[in-house]
Design an enzyme around this catalytic site. Structure first.
Site, PDB file in Angstrom:
ATOM      1  N   ASP A  13     -22.164   2.543   2.950  1.00 12.30           N
ATOM      2  CA  ASP A  13     -22.864   3.226   4.051  1.00 12.30           C
ATOM      3  C   ASP A  13     -23.871   2.312   4.742  1.00 12.30           C
ATOM      4  O   ASP A  13     -24.880   2.776   5.274  1.00 12.30           O
ATOM      5  CB  ASP A  13     -23.578   4.496   3.549  1.00 12.30           C
ATOM      6  CG  ASP A  13     -22.661   5.409   2.767  1.00 12.30           C
ATOM      7  OD1 ASP A  13     -21.577   5.718   3.280  1.00 12.30           O
ATOM      8  OD2 ASP A  13     -23.026   5.793   1.634  1.00 12.30           O
ATOM      9  N   LYS A  16     -21.000  -0.797   8.145  1.00 12.30           N
ATOM     10  CA  LYS A  16     -19.912  -1.769   8.296  1.00 12.30           C
ATOM     11  C   LYS A  16     -19.035  -1.471   9.501  1.00 12.30           C
ATOM     12  O   LYS A  16     -18.542  -2.374  10.158  1.00 12.30           O
ATOM     13  CB  LYS A  16     -19.059  -1.797   7.025  1.00 12.30           C
ATOM     14  CG  LYS A  16     -19.761  -2.373   5.812  1.00 12.30           C
ATOM     15  CD  LYS A  16     -18.847  -2.456   4.604  1.00 12.30           C
ATOM     16  CE  LYS A  16     -18.444  -1.099   4.094  1.00 12.30           C
ATOM     17  NZ  LYS A  16     -19.581  -0.300   3.582  1.00 12.30           N
ATOM     18  N   GLY A  40     -15.791   5.896   4.655  1.00 12.25           N
ATOM     19  CA  GLY A  40     -15.988   6.483   5.973  1.00 12.25           C
ATOM     20  C   GLY A  40     -16.637   5.495   6.914  1.00 12.25           C
ATOM     21  O   GLY A  40     -17.733   5.010   6.641  1.00 12.25           O
ATOM     22  N   HIS A  41     -15.973   5.164   8.009  1.00 15.28           N
ATOM     23  CA  HIS A  41     -16.535   4.255   9.003  1.00 15.28           C
ATOM     24  C   HIS A  41     -16.696   5.007  10.322  1.00 15.28           C
ATOM     25  O   HIS A  41     -15.730   5.579  10.832  1.00 15.28           O
ATOM     26  CB  HIS A  41     -15.632   3.038   9.216  1.00 15.28           C
ATOM     27  CG  HIS A  41     -15.635   2.099   8.046  1.00 15.28           C
ATOM     28  ND1 HIS A  41     -14.802   1.007   7.968  1.00 15.28           N
ATOM     29  CD2 HIS A  41     -16.372   2.087   6.928  1.00 15.28           C
ATOM     30  CE1 HIS A  41     -15.028   0.360   6.828  1.00 15.28           C
ATOM     31  NE2 HIS A  41     -15.975   1.003   6.184  1.00 15.28           N
ATOM     32  N   GLN A 225     -16.753   0.637   0.932  1.00 13.65           N
ATOM     33  CA  GLN A 225     -17.817   0.861  -0.051  1.00 13.65           C
ATOM     34  C   GLN A 225     -18.843  -0.286  -0.023  1.00 13.65           C
ATOM     35  O   GLN A 225     -19.025  -0.922   0.988  1.00 13.65           O
ATOM     36  CB  GLN A 225     -17.232   1.060  -1.463  1.00 13.65           C
ATOM     37  CG  GLN A 225     -16.499   2.384  -1.656  1.00 13.65           C
ATOM     38  CD  GLN A 225     -15.023   2.281  -1.405  1.00 13.65           C
ATOM     39  OE1 GLN A 225     -14.399   1.258  -1.630  1.00 13.65           O
ATOM     40  NE2 GLN A 225     -14.425   3.338  -0.903  1.00 13.65           N
TER      41      GLN A 225
END
Length: 431
Positions: A13, A16, A40-41, A225
């Protein structure tokens, strides 16, 4: 032409998605090398928000090749749904813009069921805090040599044999957990139905990337991650099920380590964590609440509220060393705007002994208390700054102190979710 690896240098988080998108404009190929759709991006481009889980961040950029490498575990049904959703936002995704390694393991419904059942059965204090999406059990099957891989979808006999091998293991596990056995025929039917959707993207990714490199193309390797969730070097057992550090980029797509020219570590200007596990600088007070509110700290995948704390320089120095980070991208500096005093963790106290790194033993990690260095904050806004001249002197001093403590220079500085609100110090592709 330089090839760049992007890794998270905290617990994930770190931002990225934005950095990879920013760099992807300079790249020809963007390759995911580990993780699953638990990552999640979030990308914000011209005011439009894209939320990605399985797809590489480069898919929203026209004219780029996006690659899902063999180090990833892939839920084919989720991927097809994600592709459809992104297409609805006007993005073109086809076999010319997306490739999936033929040897990528597939996440099956039984993996998610097992993941959730084990987490539910775990007693308090032993829960890992997984997303329940089957990533861990799929990696277990990969190592146990019973995974079903993309290439297996192309041959009926091979697929049946692979399914039978997997069910021999999983049905025994399910019986022990009080679960019904897997319906073999139903699973095979689902796989046969999804096969054409996935096989159109299948390719010998290792070969394609080697050819791209020979042709002088720039490759951006995208991790998921964060390094502190690495299966070997993270806060075990509260970690993900794959290697997250930069060394995985090579094996996760099938390209030699000599092909990596620059490792960029993504670092948030404070610290967050989702799920269980140690967190030495966690704040359970108004400051922690303020960081979470201002930083919109909720998981992209789960919606879970992130735990927030002060910047931990000791941990980031550790992760930068293990990944061989050449420079960091410091994100969310603007969230610190308005704090009168900022704290940075410079080490730990373990039973009266000072440590400059987090120990590997879980019981010792739990007993570590942070040793802080205090710095003056700033009242001015840093949001949207695009040059050093736009930053308050105290903010620049904070950034410079971070560099000193983690023993790694800042290559990029991000001051908002917008991709252009970025200060470039060193272009990783030109270093």
């Amino acid at each position: 032409m330089a090839n760049v690896v992007v890794v998270g240098a905290q617990w994930g988080d770190e931002g990225k998605g934005k950095i990879v998108d920013w760099l992807s404009e300079r790249a020809d190929v963007i390759a995911r090398f580990q993780g699953g759709h638990n990552a999640g991006h979030t990308l914000v481009i011209d005011g439009k928000v894209y939320k990605l889980n399985a797809l590489p961040s480069g898919v929203v950029r026209g004219g780029k090749l996006s690659v899902i490498g063999n180090g990833v575990v892939l839920d084919p049904w989720h991927l097809v749904g994600e592709i459809a959703k992104i297409r609805e936002q006007g993005v073109t995704i086809d076999p010319e813009t997306l490739m999936i390694a033929e040897n990528t393991p597939l996440i099956l419904p039984l993996h998610g069921e097992l993941d959730r059942a084990r987490e539910e059965a775990a007693s308090k204090g032993t829960k890992i805090g997984t997303t329940g999406r089957g990533i861990g059990p799929c990696y277990e099957d990969k190592v146990g040599r019973r995974a079903i891989r993309v290439a297996d979808l192309a041959d009926a006999a091979t697929l049946e044999a692979r399914v039978d091998r997997a069910l021999l293991h999983h049905n025994a596990l399910r019986k022990g957990l009080g679960m019904e056995p897997v319906d073999r025929d139903a699973l095979l039917a689902k796989l046969r139905e999804i096969a054409p959707e996935i096989l159109q993207y299948a390719a010998p990714v290792w070969k394609v990337l080697i050819e791209k490199r020979k042709a002088g193309k720039r490759i951006l390797f995208e991790g998921a991650q964060g390094s502190l969730l690495d299966i070997d070097f993270g806060t075990y057992p509260f970690v993900t099920s794959s290697n997250v550090i930069a060394g995985q980029a090579a094996t996760g797509v099938g390209i030699g380590p000599g092909s990596i020219d620059f490792v960029l570590g993504i670092v948030k200007a404070y610290t967050t964590r989702v799920g269980e596990g140690p967190f030495p600088t966690e704040l359970l007070d108004d400051d922690g609440e303020r960081l979470g509110t201002r930083g919109h700290e909720f998981g992209v995948v789960t919606g879970r509220k992130r735990r927030c704390g002060w910047f931990d320089a000791a941990l980031v120095r550790q992760t930068c060393a293990v990944s061989g980070v050449n420079g960091i991208a410091l994100t969310k500096l603007d969230v610190l705007d308005g704090f009168e005093t900022l704290k940075i963790c410079v080490g730990y106290d373990l039973d009266g002994k000072r440590l400059d790194h987090l120990p590997i033993a879980s019981d010792e990690q739990a007993r570590c208390t942070p040793i802080y260095e205090e710095m003056e904050g700033w009242s001015e806004s840093t949001e949207g700054a695009r040059s050093w001249a736009d930053l308050p002197a105290a903010a620049i001093k904070y950034v410079r102190r971070v560099e000193e403590l983690i023993e790694c220079p800042v290559a990029l500085l991000s001051t908002s979710p917008e991709r252009e609100d970025t200060i470039l110090v060193t272009d990783p592709f030109e270093d």
